[in-house]
Scaffold this motif. Structure first.
Motif, PDB file in Angstrom:
ATOM      1  N   TYR A 128       0.861  -1.191   0.000  1.00 14.87           N
ATOM      2  CA  TYR A 128       0.000   0.000   0.000  1.00 14.87           C
ATOM      3  C   TYR A 128       0.895   1.237   0.000  1.00 14.87           C
ATOM      4  O   TYR A 128       1.109   1.868   1.032  1.00 14.87           O
ATOM      5  N   ILE A 129       1.402   1.594  -1.156  1.00 13.75           N
ATOM      6  CA  ILE A 129       2.401   2.654  -1.235  1.00 13.75           C
ATOM      7  C   ILE A 129       1.833   3.945  -1.818  1.00 13.75           C
ATOM      8  O   ILE A 129       1.838   4.989  -1.171  1.00 13.75           O
ATOM      9  N   PHE A 130       1.317   3.880  -3.026  1.00 12.78           N
ATOM     10  CA  PHE A 130       0.879   5.097  -3.727  1.00 12.78           C
ATOM     11  C   PHE A 130      -0.598   5.361  -3.420  1.00 12.78           C
ATOM     12  O   PHE A 130      -1.489   5.143  -4.236  1.00 12.78           O
ATOM     13  N   THR A 131      -0.810   5.838  -2.206  1.00  9.06           N
ATOM     14  CA  THR A 131      -2.148   6.076  -1.680  1.00  9.06           C
ATOM     15  C   THR A 131      -2.104   7.241  -0.705  1.00  9.06           C
ATOM     16  O   THR A 131      -1.064   7.512  -0.087  1.00  9.06           O
ATOM     17  N   ALA A 132      -3.236   7.899  -0.555  1.00  7.40           N
ATOM     18  CA  ALA A 132      -3.346   8.972   0.435  1.00  7.40           C
ATOM     19  C   ALA A 132      -3.794   8.452   1.786  1.00  7.40           C
ATOM     20  O   ALA A 132      -3.928   9.226   2.737  1.00  7.40           O
ATOM     21  N   ASP A 133      -4.007   7.152   1.883  1.00  2.06           N
ATOM     22  CA  ASP A 133      -4.452   6.546   3.133  1.00  2.06           C
ATOM     23  C   ASP A 133      -3.374   6.736   4.207  1.00  2.06           C
ATOM     24  O   ASP A 133      -2.259   6.227   4.088  1.00  2.06           O
ATOM     25  N   LYS A 134      -3.711   7.448   5.266  1.00  2.00           N
ATOM     26  CA  LYS A 134      -2.728   7.801   6.289  1.00  2.00           C
ATOM     27  C   LYS A 134      -2.211   6.586   7.058  1.00  2.00           C
ATOM     28  O   LYS A 134      -1.044   6.537   7.452  1.00  2.00           O
ATOM     29  N   ARG A 135      -3.078   5.600   7.272  1.00  2.00           N
ATOM     30  CA  ARG A 135      -2.624   4.412   7.999  1.00  2.00           C
ATOM     31  C   ARG A 135      -1.636   3.606   7.164  1.00  2.00           C
ATOM     32  O   ARG A 135      -0.655   3.073   7.683  1.00  2.00           O
ATOM     33  N   ALA A 136      -1.899   3.541   5.862  1.00  7.55           N
ATOM     34  CA  ALA A 136      -0.968   2.840   4.982  1.00  7.55           C
ATOM     35  C   ALA A 136       0.377   3.561   4.945  1.00  7.55           C
ATOM     36  O   ALA A 136       1.435   2.929   5.026  1.00  7.55           O
ATOM     37  N   ASN A 137       0.328   4.885   4.847  1.00  5.12           N
ATOM     38  CA  ASN A 137       1.564   5.667   4.846  1.00  5.12           C
ATOM     39  C   ASN A 137       2.321   5.506   6.159  1.00  5.12           C
ATOM     40  O   ASN A 137       3.560   5.418   6.171  1.00  5.12           O
ATOM     41  N   ARG A 138       1.584   5.425   7.246  1.00  7.08           N
ATOM     42  CA  ARG A 138       2.213   5.284   8.562  1.00  7.08           C
ATOM     43  C   ARG A 138       2.954   3.951   8.674  1.00  7.08           C
ATOM     44  O   ARG A 138       3.997   3.869   9.341  1.00  7.08           O
ATOM     45  N   ASN A 139       2.452   2.916   8.034  1.00  4.06           N
ATOM     46  CA  ASN A 139       3.140   1.624   8.071  1.00  4.06           C
ATOM     47  C   ASN A 139       4.566   1.737   7.537  1.00  4.06           C
ATOM     48  O   ASN A 139       5.503   1.167   8.099  1.00  4.06           O
ATOM     49  N   VAL A 140       4.725   2.481   6.441  1.00  7.86           N
ATOM     50  CA  VAL A 140       6.064   2.659   5.876  1.00  7.86           C
ATOM     51  C   VAL A 140       6.934   3.462   6.849  1.00  7.86           C
ATOM     52  O   VAL A 140       8.123   3.158   7.026  1.00  7.86           O
ATOM     53  N   ASP A 141       6.354   4.472   7.483  1.00  7.55           N
ATOM     54  CA  ASP A 141       7.105   5.268   8.462  1.00  7.55           C
ATOM     55  C   ASP A 141       7.577   4.401   9.629  1.00  7.55           C
ATOM     56  O   ASP A 141       8.710   4.541  10.106  1.00  7.55           O
ATOM     57  N   ILE A 142       6.708   3.508  10.087  1.00  8.60           N
ATOM     58  CA  ILE A 142       7.065   2.613  11.192  1.00  8.60           C
ATOM     59  C   ILE A 142       8.224   1.711  10.788  1.00  8.60           C
ATOM     60  O   ILE A 142       9.168   1.495  11.559  1.00  8.60           O
ATOM     61  N   MET A 143       8.159   1.173   9.558  1.00  5.36           N
ATOM     62  CA  MET A 143       9.237   0.321   9.090  1.00  5.36           C
ATOM     63  C   MET A 143      10.557   1.085   9.025  1.00  5.36           C
ATOM     64  O   MET A 143      11.616   0.563   9.369  1.00  5.36           O
ATOM     65  N   ARG A 144      10.484   2.317   8.583  1.00  2.00           N
ATOM     66  CA  ARG A 144      11.692   3.150   8.490  1.00  2.00           C
ATOM     67  C   ARG A 144      12.316   3.334   9.869  1.00  2.00           C
ATOM     68  O   ARG A 144      13.548   3.247  10.034  1.00  2.00           O
ATOM     69  N   GLU A 145      11.476   3.583  10.859  1.00  2.00           N
ATOM     70  CA  GLU A 145      11.976   3.772  12.222  1.00  2.00           C
ATOM     71  C   GLU A 145      12.660   2.509  12.735  1.00  2.00           C
ATOM     72  O   GLU A 145      13.750   2.564  13.328  1.00  2.00           O
ATOM     73  N   HIS A 146      12.029   1.364  12.511  1.00  2.00           N
ATOM     74  CA  HIS A 146      12.622   0.106  12.973  1.00  2.00           C
ATOM     75  C   HIS A 146      13.942  -0.181  12.263  1.00  2.00           C
ATOM     76  O   HIS A 146      14.912  -0.630  12.887  1.00  2.00           O
ATOM     77  N   CYS A 147      13.979   0.055  10.970  1.00  2.00           N
ATOM     78  CA  CYS A 147      15.195  -0.247  10.200  1.00  2.00           C
ATOM     79  C   CYS A 147      16.355   0.650  10.606  1.00  2.00           C
ATOM     80  O   CYS A 147      17.512   0.195  10.656  1.00  2.00           O
ATOM     81  N   ARG A 148      16.066   1.910  10.890  1.00  2.00           N
ATOM     82  CA  ARG A 148      17.125   2.805  11.370  1.00  2.00           C
ATOM     83  C   ARG A 148      17.613   2.365  12.742  1.00  2.00           C
ATOM     84  O   ARG A 148      18.822   2.326  13.007  1.00  2.00           O
TER      85      ARG A 148
END
Length: 504
Positions: A128-148
């Protein structure tokens, strides 16, 4: 061990024969199962019975999957049904399941715990990448935080959703990206929080999907408890007709054994047809074993495999092959030269029918994309048919490249026999939609603003892998699973169409 079957079906034989209800042939022929010539890499087609001697048990041969799991479990021998602790070589997760997997890892191992190996974890945002859905966008942000936080080496991030090309690290669909980035290697154990992780079995490795709880445990330990699956063998011989693709082969097989026919079993593919397939076509074949209930699919690695892998990674690997005295719980044999293009009608991947039998089915749209049907060769095939036809599509035709590399290939590589034209040029001339940003797209529905999502109860011919109610969005939508050839042919007529209408 020879057995015979009389049938007009391209299915030739199966051990422990039973009545499969085939129609009576107009010209009856008898085909016998027998041991075929053995290549250097593929050892044994027919499996002798397990044997023992008076002085003790003779060492039992193992299948490819059994060998891979035995090595990963640091054991000399395993048999189907054994429960073993396996060392994992690669763990993949994505934006949908990654946050949950890391959440379980932290809950069980501690907020400050470190993963077992940050270089063996691959994180690929793709669903769920190219979407305005905030929860979907937040999932990518969460992954970024964990990976860092965990210093994950292979995190293929995306930050600019407005233009995927502005994100050089972004790849696209995880199962295709894993192969393109060199994470698929013969003899290894690859796990992923996605059921189509079985795609990687095309490289001669054990690859299967796992849940978030198991993934959380793997993140902390690098191990997983697995039951060794028994192996079914599918021997495909004969020259592949020019109008067939691997998607036709796997739909044929699933239609033969049903969506439950390989439940918690390995599906091992061999034969001269398999040896002739490209890596991308082998990936298509293994991709859909889960649609038959399979635990994993696997293909013996050969020069085609080695060339692909060695061009993408310098990590050493050790290929394995089934022993001559390995035991298989079933053997299925197909003469591929006799097969015809097929589709899976709504609402199950095993609802098989010949494409020509569905010519009266009017469709509303065509979708070409996904881990199954969105690779470079899939778009090349569709473009080849469009070019041969010289016509324009009659229904909206959506094109979703699996990865950023595939997208570039669509715009850069000339289509053989098309006078130097690229896929993109041919698609434009045919009236298709412009190829969109690489992702899983509408294969699994997604948020309401997902490109090409079925938001109305329409009929769609799709190169994806599942056609359950609601799979691509609307629960009353009807999905016909098909090869890229069949999808392109159907786009030109507005009905489900056999590609031979344009390729012969």
């Amino acid at each position: 061990m020879a057995s015979s079957v009389i049938s007009s079906s391209p299915f030739l034989c199966k051990s422990a024969q039973k009545d499969l209800g085939f129609p009576k042939p107009s010209q009856i022929s008898v085909h016998r199962c027998q041991k075929r010539a053995i290549s250097r890499k593929i050892v044994s087609v027919m499996a002798p019975q397990r044997s023992s001697s008076a002085t003790g048990s003779v060492k039992t041969g193992m299948t490819m999957t059994e060998k891979i799991l035995a090595k990963a479990a640091e054991k000399s021998q395993v048999v189907p049904g054994d429960n073993i602790w396996v060392n994992v070589d690669v763990l993949m997760t994505h934006d949908v399941c990654g946050p949950g997997a890391f959440g379980i890892f932290k809950r069980e191992f501690g907020e400050k715990a470190k993963v077992w190996d940050p270089e063996k974890i691959v994180v690929i945002p793709d669903h769920y990448i190219f979407t305005a859905d905030k929860r979907a966008n937040r999932n990518v942000d969460i992954m970024r935080e964990h990976c860092r936080e965990q210093n994950i080496k292979y995190f293929y991030d995306i930050t600019d959703l407005g233009d995927f090309r502005a994100n050089p690290d972004y790849k696209g669909v995880c199962h295709v990206a894993l192969a393109q980035e060199g994470h698929c290697r013969p003899g290894e154990v690859l796990l992923g929080t996605d059921s189509h992780t079985c795609t990687a079995g095309a490289f001669g490795q054990f690859a299967t999907g796992i849940g978030n709880t198991d993934a959380g445990f793997v993140l902390g330990t690098g191990k997983i408890l697995l039951k060794v699956p028994p192996t079914m063998r599918f021997i495909l011989d004969g020259e592949m007709p020019s109008y067939l693709q691997a998607k036709d082969l796997i739909l044929q097989i699933i239609g033969e054994i049903s969506v439950a026919g390989a439940t918690y079993k390995t599906m091992e593919f061999s034969g001269t047809t398999i040896e002739s397939l490209t890596m991308e076509e082998r990936m298509t074949l293994c991709n859909m074993v889960v649609e038959a209930g399979g635990k994993n699919g696997v293909i013996p690695p050969d020069a085609t495999t080695f060339n692909y892998v060695e061009n993408r990674t310098s990590v050493p690997f050790e290929p394995v092959y089934s022993d001559g005295n390995a035991s298989f719980i079933a053997d299925y044999r197909f003469d591929v030269s006799k097969l015809e293009p097929v589709v899976a009608k709504p609402h199950s991947p095993d609802n098989r029918a010949l494409a020509r039998e569905c010519k009266d089915v009017k469709i509303d749209r065509v979708y070409i994309g996904s881990c199954t049907g969105g690779k470079t060769e899939d778009f090349m095939a569709a473009a080849k048919l469009f070019h041969a036809a010289g016509k324009q599509v009659k229904v909206p035709t959506f094109l979703v490249p699996a990865t950023q590399k595939v997208w570039m290939d669509v715009y850069a590589l000339p289509v053989p026999g098309a006078g130097g034209k690229t896929c993109a040029q041919i698609f434009e001339e045919a009236g298709c939609d412009t190829p969109t940003s690489p992702s899983c797209g509408a294969c699994l529905g997604g948020p309401a603003d997902t490109y090409a999502r079925l938001n109305e109860p329409q009929v769609c011919v799709s190169t994806t892998n599942r056609n359950f109610p609601g799979r691509m969005g609307h629960k009353e939508g009807q999905i016909y699973l098909a090869s890229p050839y069949t999808a392109a042919a159907s786009a030109l007529t507005g009905h489900v169409t056999d590609p031979r209408e344009f390729l012969q």
